[in-house]
Design an enzyme around this catalytic site. Structure first.
Site, PDB file in Angstrom:
ATOM      1  N   ASP A 127       0.828  -1.221   0.000  1.00 33.62           N
ATOM      2  CA  ASP A 127       0.000   0.000   0.000  1.00 33.62           C
ATOM      3  C   ASP A 127       0.858   1.266   0.000  1.00 33.62           C
ATOM      4  O   ASP A 127       0.361   2.361  -0.279  1.00 33.62           O
ATOM      5  CB  ASP A 127      -0.955   0.000   1.218  1.00 33.62           C
ATOM      6  CG  ASP A 127      -0.247  -0.032   2.572  1.00 33.62           C
ATOM      7  OD1 ASP A 127       0.988  -0.187   2.610  1.00 33.62           O
ATOM      8  OD2 ASP A 127      -0.945   0.096   3.601  1.00 33.62           O
ATOM      9  N   GLU A 128       2.163   1.107   0.307  1.00 31.15           N
ATOM     10  CA  GLU A 128       3.028   2.295   0.382  1.00 31.15           C
ATOM     11  C   GLU A 128       3.225   2.983  -0.958  1.00 31.15           C
ATOM     12  O   GLU A 128       3.718   4.108  -1.007  1.00 31.15           O
ATOM     13  CB  GLU A 128       4.413   1.910   0.922  1.00 31.15           C
ATOM     14  CG  GLU A 128       4.382   1.412   2.324  1.00 31.15           C
ATOM     15  CD  GLU A 128       5.763   1.354   2.942  1.00 31.15           C
ATOM     16  OE1 GLU A 128       6.699   1.990   2.429  1.00 31.15           O
ATOM     17  OE2 GLU A 128       5.901   0.654   3.950  1.00 31.15           O
ATOM     18  N   LYS A 130       8.965  -0.417  -5.436  1.00 27.57           N
ATOM     19  CA  LYS A 130       7.786  -1.285  -5.579  1.00 27.57           C
ATOM     20  C   LYS A 130       6.797  -0.662  -6.566  1.00 27.57           C
ATOM     21  O   LYS A 130       6.180  -1.369  -7.367  1.00 27.57           O
ATOM     22  CB  LYS A 130       7.106  -1.496  -4.215  1.00 27.57           C
ATOM     23  CG  LYS A 130       7.924  -2.246  -3.183  1.00 27.57           C
ATOM     24  CD  LYS A 130       8.143  -3.710  -3.497  1.00 27.57           C
ATOM     25  CE  LYS A 130       6.900  -4.547  -3.409  1.00 27.57           C
ATOM     26  NZ  LYS A 130       7.208  -6.001  -3.575  1.00 27.57           N
ATOM     27  N   TYR A 183      12.276   2.475  -1.104  1.00 26.55           N
ATOM     28  CA  TYR A 183      11.589   1.174  -1.055  1.00 26.55           C
ATOM     29  C   TYR A 183      10.257   1.259  -1.793  1.00 26.55           C
ATOM     30  O   TYR A 183       9.981   0.481  -2.717  1.00 26.55           O
ATOM     31  CB  TYR A 183      11.378   0.721   0.403  1.00 26.55           C
ATOM     32  CG  TYR A 183      10.327  -0.369   0.514  1.00 26.55           C
ATOM     33  CD1 TYR A 183      10.545  -1.626  -0.048  1.00 26.55           C
ATOM     34  CD2 TYR A 183       9.103  -0.128   1.140  1.00 26.55           C
ATOM     35  CE1 TYR A 183       9.566  -2.620   0.012  1.00 26.55           C
ATOM     36  CE2 TYR A 183       8.130  -1.107   1.214  1.00 26.55           C
ATOM     37  CZ  TYR A 183       8.370  -2.349   0.638  1.00 26.55           C
ATOM     38  OH  TYR A 183       7.400  -3.317   0.692  1.00 26.55           O
TER      39      TYR A 183
HETATM   40  P1  NAD Z   1      11.109 -10.238   3.966  1.00 24.32           P
HETATM   41  O1  NAD Z   1      12.184  -9.202   3.946  1.00 24.32           O
HETATM   42  O2  NAD Z   1      10.766 -10.899   5.249  1.00 24.32           O
HETATM   43  O3  NAD Z   1      11.434 -11.393   2.917  1.00 24.32           O
HETATM   44  C1  NAD Z   1      11.938 -11.125   1.645  1.00 24.32           C
HETATM   45  C2  NAD Z   1      12.518 -12.411   1.094  1.00 24.32           C
HETATM   46  O4  NAD Z   1      12.989 -12.121  -0.242  1.00 24.32           O
HETATM   47  C3  NAD Z   1      13.713 -12.928   1.883  1.00 24.32           C
HETATM   48  O5  NAD Z   1      13.584 -14.330   2.089  1.00 24.32           O
HETATM   49  C4  NAD Z   1      14.906 -12.626   1.000  1.00 24.32           C
HETATM   50  O6  NAD Z   1      15.980 -13.540   1.139  1.00 24.32           O
HETATM   51  C5  NAD Z   1      14.272 -12.718  -0.389  1.00 24.32           C
HETATM   52  N1  NAD Z   1      15.033 -11.985  -1.403  1.00 24.32           N
HETATM   53  C6  NAD Z   1      15.605 -10.749  -1.304  1.00 24.32           C
HETATM   54  N2  NAD Z   1      16.235 -10.439  -2.444  1.00 24.32           N
HETATM   55  C7  NAD Z   1      16.054 -11.475  -3.298  1.00 24.32           C
HETATM   56  C8  NAD Z   1      16.451 -11.749  -4.626  1.00 24.32           C
HETATM   57  N3  NAD Z   1      17.198 -10.882  -5.322  1.00 24.32           N
HETATM   58  N4  NAD Z   1      16.082 -12.909  -5.191  1.00 24.32           N
HETATM   59  C9  NAD Z   1      15.340 -13.836  -4.496  1.00 24.32           C
HETATM   60  N5  NAD Z   1      14.959 -13.629  -3.223  1.00 24.32           N
HETATM   61  C10 NAD Z   1      15.297 -12.467  -2.624  1.00 24.32           C
HETATM   62  O7  NAD Z   1       9.832  -9.505   3.334  1.00 24.32           O
HETATM   63  P2  NAD Z   1       8.296  -9.692   3.648  1.00 24.32           P
HETATM   64  O8  NAD Z   1       7.921  -8.778   4.743  1.00 24.32           O
HETATM   65  O9  NAD Z   1       8.000 -11.122   3.763  1.00 24.32           O
HETATM   66  O10 NAD Z   1       7.659  -9.103   2.301  1.00 24.32           O
HETATM   67  C11 NAD Z   1       7.416  -9.955   1.201  1.00 24.32           C
HETATM   68  C12 NAD Z   1       6.784  -9.143   0.073  1.00 24.32           C
HETATM   69  O11 NAD Z   1       5.563  -8.565   0.525  1.00 24.32           O
HETATM   70  C13 NAD Z   1       7.644  -7.979  -0.410  1.00 24.32           C
HETATM   71  O12 NAD Z   1       7.514  -7.887  -1.795  1.00 24.32           O
HETATM   72  C14 NAD Z   1       7.027  -6.756   0.266  1.00 24.32           C
HETATM   73  O13 NAD Z   1       7.214  -5.607  -0.534  1.00 24.32           O
HETATM   74  C15 NAD Z   1       5.566  -7.155   0.290  1.00 24.32           C
HETATM   75  N6  NAD Z   1       4.764  -6.579   1.369  1.00 24.32           N
HETATM   76  C16 NAD Z   1       5.176  -6.680   2.658  1.00 24.32           C
HETATM   77  C17 NAD Z   1       4.353  -6.186   3.683  1.00 24.32           C
HETATM   78  C18 NAD Z   1       4.755  -6.308   5.128  1.00 24.32           C
HETATM   79  O14 NAD Z   1       4.063  -5.769   5.995  1.00 24.32           O
HETATM   80  N7  NAD Z   1       5.828  -6.988   5.476  1.00 24.32           N
HETATM   81  C19 NAD Z   1       3.141  -5.571   3.361  1.00 24.32           C
HETATM   82  C20 NAD Z   1       2.767  -5.472   2.008  1.00 24.32           C
HETATM   83  C21 NAD Z   1       3.577  -5.987   1.019  1.00 24.32           C
HETATM   84  O1  DAU Z   2       2.535  -0.929   4.482  1.00 23.02           O
HETATM   85  C1  DAU Z   2       3.177  -2.079   4.035  1.00 23.02           C
HETATM   86  C2  DAU Z   2       4.647  -2.021   4.413  1.00 23.02           C
HETATM   87  O2  DAU Z   2       4.711  -2.258   5.821  1.00 23.02           O
HETATM   88  C3  DAU Z   2       5.490  -3.028   3.661  1.00 23.02           C
HETATM   89  O3  DAU Z   2       5.489  -2.693   2.306  1.00 23.02           O
HETATM   90  C4  DAU Z   2       6.935  -3.056   4.196  1.00 23.02           C
HETATM   91  O4  DAU Z   2       7.660  -4.097   3.568  1.00 23.02           O
HETATM   92  C5  DAU Z   2       6.882  -3.320   5.687  1.00 23.02           C
HETATM   93  O5  DAU Z   2       8.191  -3.274   6.226  1.00 23.02           O
HETATM   94  C6  DAU Z   2       6.014  -2.269   6.371  1.00 23.02           C
HETATM   95  O6  DAU Z   2       6.606  -0.957   6.259  1.00 23.02           O
HETATM   96  P1  DAU Z   2       6.657   0.055   7.505  1.00 23.02           P
HETATM   97  O7  DAU Z   2       7.742   1.009   7.285  1.00 23.02           O
HETATM   98  O8  DAU Z   2       5.292   0.558   7.816  1.00 23.02           O
HETATM   99  O9  DAU Z   2       7.021  -1.033   8.671  1.00 23.02           O
HETATM  100  P2  DAU Z   2       8.039  -1.007   9.931  1.00 23.02           P
HETATM  101  O10 DAU Z   2       7.793  -2.286  10.666  1.00 23.02           O
HETATM  102  O11 DAU Z   2       9.420  -0.683   9.536  1.00 23.02           O
HETATM  103  O12 DAU Z   2       7.471   0.200  10.798  1.00 23.02           O
HETATM  104  C7  DAU Z   2       6.107   0.277  11.190  1.00 23.02           C
HETATM  105  C8  DAU Z   2       5.913   1.617  11.900  1.00 23.02           C
HETATM  106  O13 DAU Z   2       6.634   1.602  13.142  1.00 23.02           O
HETATM  107  C9  DAU Z   2       6.459   2.806  11.132  1.00 23.02           C
HETATM  108  O14 DAU Z   2       5.635   3.929  11.401  1.00 23.02           O
HETATM  109  C10 DAU Z   2       7.845   3.023  11.742  1.00 23.02           C
HETATM  110  C11 DAU Z   2       7.632   2.652  13.190  1.00 23.02           C
HETATM  111  N1  DAU Z   2       8.765   2.108  13.958  1.00 23.02           N
HETATM  112  C12 DAU Z   2       9.532   1.125  13.394  1.00 23.02           C
HETATM  113  C13 DAU Z   2      10.557   0.552  14.111  1.00 23.02           C
HETATM  114  C14 DAU Z   2      11.428  -0.528  13.510  1.00 23.02           C
HETATM  115  C15 DAU Z   2       8.974   2.529  15.258  1.00 23.02           C
HETATM  116  O15 DAU Z   2       8.254   3.424  15.777  1.00 23.02           O
HETATM  117  N2  DAU Z   2       9.990   1.961  15.977  1.00 23.02           N
HETATM  118  C16 DAU Z   2      10.796   0.992  15.467  1.00 23.02           C
HETATM  119  O16 DAU Z   2      11.700   0.507  16.187  1.00 23.02           O
END
Ligand code: NAD
Ligand code: DAU
Length: 359
Positions: free
Chosen positions: A141-142, A177, A173
């Protein structure tokens, strides 16, 4: 992107990129547990964000793990060719989770994000066109930037992101995306790629790296440390349990139209301060016992997703009680100290180098 008419897909083989990370590994577990007919291959570069323990035991359930990068043109071509040729019982799909996913890291090493997230997606899309395989691109959603806080009276303060929201990414980032989303749409329109895109809000649940907000605070609390909140802590994220996200991805794979975009969220808006208060209560501590630390440059204020596009596919979230989902997540981290201890140490040493406690 131009959407094709809806039809059911019968997917029997998937290549899951990033399947050793947080959401990808939960997707693999859920697929193995709920769809035993689906053959799963994981392609993961095993970066710091991957944990081999995330896939432990799954080889016994027929999951194949390939270590390599989505940017490796030859490897990707071979894997997608094999996927296409062996999915004769049904259809094959690439489910693309692989990414550099942490905003704080994008501030220090932005080019790595462009390479993996943007170029890597283009490599996959091109190979999917060549071999006639469907691509599901997991996005965020970012890409829509951020919204003002609710109740602030500012334009957009009561809005949520919709499929028609303009792209306004604010970090490298989210820009990487967003670029990937645009590339997928361009491959659909000009190269005949079959693809769907989902943009999800913030996930929580088991196996999330301790660099991320909730696991950082949970593991810190287990170690007896106070939660650390960036800046004012008023920033709002729209939390969804990782299993709900992955069920929605399956709904899109099954029933989403090619060329369609689906926004995934579970009506879970909460401020960061609210989250740490809830955690403190779970740990039997005073709710306001947390420290404020240096804010994130460019820190997005509020995310909120209107999930009607994915609800129209028949999906609904199962984790509707955030405190309950959070308590289950805390239990997982308590029970899996060995999973997070080393990665927490590494993440914390980087954080402590650059964070100052605000007065
Ligand atoms: P993560 O960082 O936990 O996992 C990412 C994985 O991708 C890792 O296992 C890493 O080794 C692998 N990777 C990195 N570079 C690579 C490459 N070049 N080739 C193959 N593998 C590679 O991330 P996540 O939180 O599980 O997010 C997964 C997907 O979901 C991402 O595309 C992220 O943008 C999207 N997403 C995440 C969130 C969230 O809240 N975490 C929300 C919305 C969308
Ligand atoms: O919205 C979806 C995104 O959510 C994904 O695309 C990203 O991959 C995922 O990492 C996440 O992004 P955020 O930047 O929102 O997540 P993060 O966990 O880094 O931080 C969540 C919120 O908490 C943000 O407002 C920053 C804040 N934060 C983060 C850390 C690590 C703190 O206040 N303290 C902290 O120590």
């Amino acid at each position: 992107m131009v959407a094709s008419p809806r039809r059911l897909r019968r997917i029997t083989r998937v290549l899951v990129t990033g399947g050793a990370g947080f959401i990808g590994s939960n997707f693999v577990h859920r697929t193995v547990g709920t769809r035993p007919e689906v053959e799963v291959t994981v392609l993961d570069a095993m970066t710091y964000a991957a944990n081999p323990a995330n896939l432990a035991g799954l080889q016994d359930h027929g999951v194949t793990v390939v270590e390599g990068s989505v940017c490796d043109v030859d490897l990707v071509d071979r894997l997608i060719r094999e996927l296409a040729s062996s999915a004769d019982r049904g259809e094959a799909a690439v489910v693309h989770f692989a990414a550099e996913s942490h905003n704080d890291n994008a501030l220090r090493d932005p080019l790595r994000f462009v390479h993996t997230n943007t170029e890597g997606t283009a490599v996959l899309a091109e190979a999917c066109v060549r071999h006639g395989v469907h691509l599901h691109h997991v996005s965020t959603d970012e890409v829509f930037g951020d919204l003002p806080l609710r109740g602030s009276g500012l334009p957009g303060a009561e809005d949520r992101f919709t499929v028609d929201s303009p792209y306004r990414p604010s970090s490298v980032y989210s820009a990487s995306k967003a670029s990937a989303d645009h590339l997928v749409r361009a491959f659909v329109r000009s190269h005949g790629l079959s693809a769907t895109i989902s943009n999800c809000s913030n996930n929580y649940g088991p196996r999330q790296h301790p660099e991320k907000f909730l696991p950082r605070q949970i593991t810190g609390l287990i170690e007896g440390e106070s939660p650390r909140v960036y800046g004012s802590g008023e920033n709002v994220r729209d939390w969804i349990h990782v299993d709900d996200h992955n069920d929605a991805v399956w709904a899109v794979l099954d029933r989403g139209v090619s060329g369609g975009t689906y926004l995934i969220g579970a009506d879970g808006e909460r401020s960061n301060v609210d989250c740490v208060r809830a955690l403190n209560v779970l740990f039997g501590r005073p709710a306001d016992d947390f420290v404020r630390v240096t804010d994130r440059p460019g820190h997005d204020l509020r995310y909120a997703v209107d999930p009607s596009s994915v609800r129209e596919l028949g999906w609904t979230p199962r984790y509707t009680d955030f405190p309950e989902g959070l308590a289950a997540t805390v239990r997982w981290y308590r029970d899996h100290r060995g999973w997070w201890e080393t990665s927490r140490k590494d993440a914390e040493s980087a954080y402590r180098d650059r964070e100052e406690v605000l007065g």
